[in-house]
Design an enzyme around this catalytic site. Structure first.
Site, PDB file in Angstrom:
ATOM      1  N   GLY A  10      -6.819  -7.855  -6.779  1.00  0.00           N
ATOM      2  CA  GLY A  10      -6.042  -8.078  -7.963  1.00  0.00           C
ATOM      3  C   GLY A  10      -4.804  -8.109  -8.257  1.00  0.00           C
ATOM      4  CB  SER A  14      -3.432  -4.439  -9.092  1.00  0.00           C
ATOM      5  OG  SER A  14      -3.966  -4.331  -7.777  1.00  0.00           O
ATOM      6  CB  ALA A  40      -4.406  -3.469   8.753  1.00  0.00           C
ATOM      7  CG  HIS A  56      -0.372  -0.573   3.094  1.00  0.00           C
ATOM      8  ND1 HIS A  56      -1.695   0.031   2.318  1.00  0.00           N
ATOM      9  CD2 HIS A  56       0.725  -0.952   2.601  1.00  0.00           C
ATOM     10  CE1 HIS A  56      -1.197  -1.132   0.661  1.00  0.00           C
ATOM     11  NE2 HIS A  56      -0.130  -1.400   1.209  1.00  0.00           N
ATOM     12  CD  GLU A  68      -1.675  -2.408  13.585  1.00  0.00           C
ATOM     13  OE1 GLU A  68      -0.537  -3.317  13.520  1.00  0.00           O
ATOM     14  OE2 GLU A  68      -0.612  -1.500  13.339  1.00  0.00           O
TER      15      GLU A  68
END
Length: 189
Positions: A10, A14, A40, A56, A68
């Site tokens: 998206g 979104s 991430a 986040h 990460e």
């Protein structure tokens, strides 16, 4: 029933990450033995991005581990995945950015730009096909807007479009997010 692999795409803001986290939370609550890790891919190269990453992290549901990895996503996915363990990759777009437009290389002239993006993508999809646990991939759909003027940006949009196509082909379920609402594009049922 959770699809083995899902892609959620998206535009910016979104609701992609929120939707992916809701799926992962349902997975986590379905059995005491289930685990969730967020893989991430963002890199904090400026204050705005540091704030975005912090938001986040703060918004993630309790019980989600965070790993990460900005570049070597296949290696991180292979290490994190296990039966009963859902891995949420957020996001493919930022992962591609690290390879196609690596900001760190602008500031560190000693590090040569990486030119093996196709090999990295192929390796990622090879690892994805072998994962025993479910994987939810999040990525941006940016090819719906105007055609960018610069050659480099057009090349990035093209590469992301191809990456999204590969991801959609590798996933059982594909969801397009718009205005916070999911639209199923592909479903195994």
């Amino acid at each position: 029933m959770m699809a083995a692999h899902q892609l959620i795409v998206g535009g910016q803001r979104s609701g992609k990450s929120r939707h992916a986290e809701a799926l992962a939370l349902r997975w986590l609550r379905a059995a005491a033995t289930h685990r969730v890790s967020v893989l991430a891919t963002a890199a904090a190269h400026d204050e705005e991005m540091r704030q975005r990453i912090a938001r986040h992290r703060a918004d993630r549901p309790a019980g989600f581990a965070t790993l990460e990895e900005q570049r070597h996503l296949s290696r991180a996915l292979a290490a994190a995945d296990a039966p009963g363990h859902l891995v949420l990759v957020d996001c493919l777009t930022l992962w591609l950015t690290q390879w196609a437009m690596p900001v760190a290389e602008m500031f560190d002239e000693k590090r040569a730009p990486a030119h093996d993006w196709p090999a990295q993508a192929a390796l990622f999809f090879e690892v994805l096909a072998k994962t025993p646990g479910p994987v939810v991939l999040v990525g941006n759909e940016i090819g719906l807007g105007v055609i960018p003027l610069g050659r480099e940006v057009r090349a990035f949009v093209d590469a992301l479009g191809l990456l999204n196509q590969q991801a959609a082909q590798a996933c059982e379920r594909v969801t397009l997010m718009a205005a916070g609402l999911p639209l199923t594009l592909k479903d195994p049922r």
